[in-house]
Design a protein around this motif. Structure first.
Motif, PDB file in Angstrom:
ATOM      1  N   ARG A  34       0.898  -1.131   0.023  1.00 44.90           N
ATOM      2  CA  ARG A  34      -0.030  -0.072  -0.081  1.00 44.90           C
ATOM      3  C   ARG A  34       1.016   1.432   0.097  1.00 44.90           C
ATOM      4  O   ARG A  34       0.447   2.114  -0.781  1.00 44.90           O
ATOM      5  CB  ARG A  34      -0.926  -0.145   1.156  1.00 44.90           C
ATOM      6  CG  ARG A  34      -2.025   1.147   1.229  1.00 44.90           C
ATOM      7  CD  ARG A  34      -3.025   1.072   2.282  1.00 44.90           C
ATOM      8  NE  ARG A  34      -4.058   2.016   2.009  1.00 44.90           N
ATOM      9  CZ  ARG A  34      -5.317   2.063   2.603  1.00 44.90           C
ATOM     10  NH1 ARG A  34      -5.401   0.854   3.390  1.00 44.90           N
ATOM     11  NH2 ARG A  34      -6.210   2.643   2.294  1.00 44.90           N
ATOM     12  N   PHE A  35       2.012   1.357   0.823  1.00 50.84           N
ATOM     13  CA  PHE A  35       2.907   2.343   0.686  1.00 50.84           C
ATOM     14  C   PHE A  35       3.979   2.343  -0.058  1.00 50.84           C
ATOM     15  O   PHE A  35       4.872   2.726   0.347  1.00 50.84           O
ATOM     16  CB  PHE A  35       3.080   2.602   2.283  1.00 50.84           C
ATOM     17  CG  PHE A  35       1.961   2.938   3.224  1.00 50.84           C
ATOM     18  CD1 PHE A  35       1.252   4.123   2.825  1.00 50.84           C
ATOM     19  CD2 PHE A  35       1.466   2.087   3.892  1.00 50.84           C
ATOM     20  CE1 PHE A  35       0.239   4.449   3.808  1.00 50.84           C
ATOM     21  CE2 PHE A  35       0.359   2.480   4.747  1.00 50.84           C
ATOM     22  CZ  PHE A  35      -0.452   3.499   4.495  1.00 50.84           C
ATOM     23  N   ASP A  95       7.380   1.640   1.667  1.00 50.45           N
ATOM     24  CA  ASP A  95       7.956   2.447   2.745  1.00 50.45           C
ATOM     25  C   ASP A  95       7.601   1.752   4.034  1.00 50.45           C
ATOM     26  O   ASP A  95       6.497   1.855   4.420  1.00 50.45           O
ATOM     27  CB  ASP A  95       7.283   3.801   2.755  1.00 50.45           C
ATOM     28  CG  ASP A  95       7.552   4.622   3.832  1.00 50.45           C
ATOM     29  OD1 ASP A  95       8.210   4.093   4.734  1.00 50.45           O
ATOM     30  OD2 ASP A  95       7.558   5.921   3.634  1.00 50.45           O
ATOM     31  N   GLN A 118       6.331   3.764   7.085  1.00 51.02           N
ATOM     32  CA  GLN A 118       4.960   4.219   7.146  1.00 51.02           C
ATOM     33  C   GLN A 118       4.039   2.882   7.130  1.00 51.02           C
ATOM     34  O   GLN A 118       2.988   3.098   7.878  1.00 51.02           O
ATOM     35  CB  GLN A 118       4.504   5.011   5.747  1.00 51.02           C
ATOM     36  CG  GLN A 118       3.452   5.485   5.819  1.00 51.02           C
ATOM     37  CD  GLN A 118       2.997   6.344   4.444  1.00 51.02           C
ATOM     38  OE1 GLN A 118       3.994   6.286   3.713  1.00 51.02           O
ATOM     39  NE2 GLN A 118       2.115   6.995   4.217  1.00 51.02           N
TER      40      GLN A 118
END
Length: 256
Positions: free
Chosen positions: A193-194, A197, A200
């Motif tokens: 989703r990120f 990252d 995060q």
């Protein structure tokens, strides 16, 4: 595999809930057909299950490619259970700045992909005389939250697909089960989703002592599928105890 073997097809079986569900259903005696875009992952899982005395096969499949889905369906001897697990989220931007390409990709995978596979395998599920379609939606399909509109919209679409299909095929020997997980910690969902990252992604679960695991949801899949044929679990919402809603989560550090 013997043509008499009860067969479960799992999409998105390369990791997370899909892989856990494949292991669980294989333990229950199903021949599991593992599908995903990452062939190396599903082939490795099929070998793992076979080495453990289970029966499994692997197929590379992009569920957004209708021709590929139709060819896959044509090559199956039978299908008793379909677990529509492939999907996912991209980004957490507000509506004002959300990327339309992310929205489109999420809709194509979560909704149109589920539609492709369900349409292609519904004849075989019906012919089995006792078929089950499992749609892996999300609590995002039942309630909104800030920064999640694209994913929420896609999961609402998947929820409506399951609910409408159940209405339309009532009277046939096929059940439609929807499982809506809340906060599940897997190796990849938040990281994808990120976009890799990890910091995060880790914040999603920060302070939550025990989010759900992929194995928790796999147990739920196995339970719904193993109910007597006349029992249909229409919708099952599964959250960790620490999560009261999509927006209310108890975090040990006090910011939930």
């Amino acid at each position: 595999m013997p043509s008499s073997a009860r067969t479960a097809v799992i999409t998105g079986a390369s990791s997370g809930i899909g892989a856990a569900s494949a292991r669980r259903l294989a333990d229950d005696g199903f021949h599991v057909v593992l599908t995903a875009r990452r062939g190396d992952r599903v082939e490795a899982l099929a070998k793992e299950l076979t080495a453990a005395g289970r029966t499994a096969s692997a197929r590379v499949l992009d569920i957004t490619d209708r021709a590929a889905v139709d060819a896959f369906a044509a090559g199956l001897d039978r299908c008793d259970v379909l677990v529509n697990n492939a999907g996912g989220a991209l980004g957490a931007d507000p509506v004002a700045t959300g990327n339309p390409d992310d929205w489109r990709a999420m809709y194509e995978t979560n909704v149109i992909g589920t539609l492709h596979v369900t349409q292609a395998l519904l004849p075989a599920l019906t012919a089995s005389g006792d078929g089950t379609v499992v749609v892996m939606s999300s609590t995002a399909g039942l309630g909104t939250y800030e920064g999640g509109a694209g994913y929420v919209a896609a999961k609402h679409g998947e929820h409506v697909l399951a609910e409408t299909l159940r209405l339309e095929i009532v009277g046939t020997p096929v059940r439609v089960v929807e499982i809506a997980p809340g906060m599940v910690r897997t190796d990849e969902f938040a990281a994808v989703r990120f976009r890799g990252d990890t910091e995060q992604a880790a914040k999603v679960y920060e302070g939550v002592a025990e989010p759900l695991t992929a194995e928790d949801i796999a147990e739920t899949v196995a339970w719904t599928v193993s109910r007597p044929s006349h029992v249909n679990i229409d919708l099952l919402v599964v959250r960790p105890r620490a999560q009261a809603s999509n927006t209310k989560v108890h975090r040990e550090r006090g910011d939930g």
